[in-house]
Design a protein around this motif. Structure first.
Motif, PDB file in Angstrom:
ATOM      1  N   LYS A  33       1.930   6.005   3.327  1.00 28.26           N
ATOM      2  CA  LYS A  33       1.343   4.937   4.128  1.00 28.26           C
ATOM      3  C   LYS A  33       1.421   3.671   3.293  1.00 28.26           C
ATOM      4  CE  LYS A  33      -2.964   3.664   6.493  1.00 28.26           C
ATOM      5  NZ  LYS A  33      -4.392   4.049   6.705  1.00 28.26           N
ATOM      6  N   PRO A  34       2.430   2.817   3.530  1.00 21.61           N
ATOM      7  CA  PRO A  34       2.653   1.647   2.667  1.00 21.61           C
ATOM      8  C   PRO A  34       1.399   0.789   2.517  1.00 21.61           C
ATOM      9  CG  PRO A  34       4.487   1.923   4.169  1.00 21.61           C
ATOM     10  CD  PRO A  34       3.434   2.896   4.609  1.00 21.61           C
ATOM     11  N   LEU A  35       1.298   0.180   1.363  1.00 25.27           N
ATOM     12  CA  LEU A  35       0.126  -0.619   1.025  1.00 25.27           C
ATOM     13  C   LEU A  35      -0.047  -1.802   1.977  1.00 25.27           C
ATOM     14  CD1 LEU A  35      -2.204  -1.428  -0.863  1.00 25.27           C
ATOM     15  CD2 LEU A  35      -0.508  -2.642  -2.273  1.00 25.27           C
ATOM     16  N   ARG A  36      -1.236  -1.877   2.564  1.00 26.36           N
ATOM     17  CA  ARG A  36      -1.664  -3.048   3.331  1.00 26.36           C
ATOM     18  C   ARG A  36      -2.899  -3.588   2.626  1.00 26.36           C
ATOM     19  NH1 ARG A  36       0.162  -3.440   8.631  1.00 26.36           N
ATOM     20  NH2 ARG A  36      -1.812  -4.368   9.310  1.00 26.36           N
ATOM     21  N   ALA A  37      -2.831  -4.817   2.189  1.00 20.04           N
ATOM     22  CA  ALA A  37      -3.926  -5.373   1.397  1.00 20.04           C
ATOM     23  C   ALA A  37      -4.314  -6.753   1.903  1.00 20.04           C
ATOM     24  CB  ALA A  37      -3.524  -5.449  -0.068  1.00 20.04           C
ATOM     25  N   ARG A  38      -5.562  -7.088   1.683  1.00 19.90           N
ATOM     26  CA  ARG A  38      -6.062  -8.421   1.987  1.00 19.90           C
ATOM     27  C   ARG A  38      -6.011  -9.220   0.702  1.00 19.90           C
ATOM     28  NH1 ARG A  38     -12.114  -9.854   4.180  1.00 19.90           N
ATOM     29  NH2 ARG A  38     -11.654 -11.928   5.032  1.00 19.90           N
ATOM     30  N   LEU A  39      -5.194 -10.238   0.655  1.00 20.66           N
ATOM     31  CA  LEU A  39      -4.977 -11.024  -0.550  1.00 20.66           C
ATOM     32  C   LEU A  39      -5.742 -12.341  -0.447  1.00 20.66           C
ATOM     33  CD1 LEU A  39      -2.726  -8.911  -0.766  1.00 20.66           C
ATOM     34  CD2 LEU A  39      -1.208 -10.715  -1.592  1.00 20.66           C
ATOM     35  N   LEU A  40      -6.654 -12.544  -1.396  1.00 19.14           N
ATOM     36  CA  LEU A  40      -7.420 -13.785  -1.447  1.00 19.14           C
ATOM     37  C   LEU A  40      -7.007 -14.572  -2.680  1.00 19.14           C
ATOM     38  CD1 LEU A  40     -10.980 -12.440  -0.567  1.00 19.14           C
ATOM     39  CD2 LEU A  40      -9.357 -13.577   0.959  1.00 19.14           C
TER      40      LEU A  40
END
Length: 534
Positions: free
Chosen positions: A520-527
């Motif tokens: 499950k490829p990485l999904r990230a919230r980037l701040l």
């Protein structure tokens, strides 16, 4: 379709093959030089004539790896398998790996012969496929001295900085535009792959190319790589027959190789023209040094050329080495980078600790750049990268080895030329070596941890071997670790990486592509650092 043909072949050739198989097995197991009883081959499951072990037919991808693990549990750390008529040995014990790769390094430094390579026209020598000998030494020494040496690596700093800028810009736009999800959440693996390929292209050809040119090279390279890894396995089974039955695949392979050569040659010739016939520069490029430059200056001994004198590399040989260069450093590094960033998202306290170290050394508070000189002062960063490579090695096997002569290992005989491979991921997860091996704990590589002072080269002992070990250890080890440290540090300095809402990061699911990637490829919230989350 492939299975149908194999079963048909098995039916037609069964009587003859049974005679050959059992006669050969009797000779192999019963006697050795001088008529003495010789030790057994490594144990393994039952075989089917022509096909070998059924696991190659009934499994694919990660299922093969899981099946091999189950067989190791049943048969022991040395496992004998057959793919078609070829005998293979899998090694799952770190001490046996050290005995084979380090203590008997020269004896286990060859590559196995594949009849299908010659039939498919894949004989161009490279660092990875050359047998242990003068050609391999020449290519490896050239790479280590002219690319991987720290003084040479510094010459590619301009390319690394350009790639970092491009990578941060793409990730920042994801945050601003909400690409692939709300609040800037999106998969980042494609961005990592593009960045690493961008960098390797610049290092290879000496040009910081535009995005379209880089993507054209990446598409041609990946098409060839994926086709070779998925469509050519059939040629391991009776290659003299299957190369005729599947002639279309051979034609497709030739076409893809010609396409890649057509893209590479203008870039190679541009570096040729740079120096001219007298060695003086005729025109400048954006990078003062490239891998192609080193290849154009090589001279190889060739018994078949001009009475056995030295000659320059042919265009096909240069293309093959360039392709190897791009393959070797792109997917492996981008895969390792994704796994490490995923673990930092999953473990925010580790990410915070790493960011604190970065700030204390570089003084970065918001968005800036961690310099390469500063990386050497960051032990926790190195521990994070080492733990990422232990817990998630991009390749769960190394490139296959082959003994130059019959050799003993673990009380068994491994015949000359046998394909031998090593269970890299399993060795790095050995519960007798590591405490809580499935957990991501960078502190284990800090003073007092169970990984303190671990030699990643495996020279003293093997506890983990993400780059292999012994004489055929990956020559790009130093390049890969520099790139991982540089990009991990700068990505953490530039962004706070958090789980996207409703998207739990899965660091256990694996999928086999060219490397072992996140299922499950990485999904990230980037701040961006300095931005307050509301």
């Amino acid at each position: 379709m492939q299975l149908t043909w194999l079963l048909l072949l098995a039916t037609i050739l069964l009587p003859t093959t049974l005679i050959i198989f059992f006669h050969g097995k009797k000779c192999c197991d019963a006697t050795s030089t001088g008529g003495k009883k010789r030790r057994r081959l490594p144990p393994g499951p039952a075989t089917v004539p022509v096909i070998g072990n059924l696991l190659w037919v009934t499994n694919s991808g990660m299922d093969i790896m899981r099946a091999v693990r189950r067989l190791h549990a049943r048969h022991g750390p040395l496992l004998g398998l057959r793919m078609g008529s070829r005998f293979e040995v899998m090694v799952a014990d770190r001490r046996l790996a050290h005995a084979a790769l380090v203590e008997s390094g020269a004896a286990m430094a060859n590559r196995p012969e594949f009849v299908s390579r010659g039939l498919l026209g894949l004989n161009s020598a490279t660092i990875s496929n050359s047998n242990y000998g003068p050609t391999w030494r020449l290519f490896r020494r050239n790479f280590v001295a002219e690319v991987a040496h720290p003084a040479r690596l510094r010459m590619f700093a301009l390319a690394r900085a350009a790639v970092l800028t491009e990578l941060k810009d793409k990730l920042r736009r994801r945050h601003e535009d909400g690409v692939d999800g709300a609040d800037g959440a999106g998969t980042v693996v494609e961005t990592f792959q593009y960045a690493m390929f961008f960098l390797l292209v610049a290092m290879c050809f000496g040009e910081v190319l535009d995005e379209r040119a880089v993507r054209d090279i990446a598409t041609a390279q990946r098409d060839l790589l994926l086709y070779s890894s998925t469509k050519l396995r059939v040629f391991a089974f009776l290659p003299a027959v299957t190369t005729r039955l599947f002639a279309g695949r051979m034609k497709a392979l030739v076409s893809m190789r010609q396409r890649l050569k057509a893209i590479f040659m203008p870039l190679i010739n541009a570096r040729r023209e740079r120096h001219g016939d007298d060695g003086g520069e005729k025109k400048t490029t954006k990078l003062p040094h490239s891998y192609v430059d080193t290849l154009l200056g090589l001279r190889i001994n060739d018994d078949d050329s001009n009475g056995g004198g030295e000659r320059a590399l042919t265009d096909d040989e240069v293309v093959a080495l360039c392709s190897e260069f791009l393959n070797g450093g792109t997917d492996t590094t981008s895969t390792a980078l994704q796994w490490i960033m995923a673990e930092l998202v999953k473990n925010p306290t580790i990410q915070d600790k790493l960011h604190d170290e970065i700030k204390s050394i570089s003084g970065i508070n918001t968005v800036g750049e961690v310099t390469e000189d500063e990386l050497h002062k960051m032990p926790y960063l190195k521990a994070v990268v080492m733990e990422g490579l232990r817990r998630h090695p991009p390749g769960h096997f190394v490139l296959p080895h082959a003994p130059a002569d019959d050799m003993e290992l673990g009380g068994c005989v491994i015949p000359k030329g046998t394909l031998v491979n090593f269970m890299v991921a399993d060795i790095g997860m050995d519960e007798t070596t590591w405490e809580r091996p499935r957990e991501f704990v960078p502190e284990r590589f800090m003073p007092g941890g169970d990984g303190e002072g671990v030699d990643i080269t495996g020279t003293r002992e093997i506890k983990m071997m993400p780059f292999g070990a012994g004489r055929r250890i990956c020559p790009g080890l130093g390049v890969a670790t520099l790139h991982l440290e540089y990009f991990v540090a700068n990505l953490v300095a530039a962004f706070e990486w958090r789980e996207a809402e409703g998207e739990e990061v899965d660091v256990d699911g694996e999928k086999l592509e060219f490397t072992v990637v996140m299922a499950k490829p990485l999904r990230a919230r980037l701040l961006p650092r300095g931005v307050v989350c509301v």
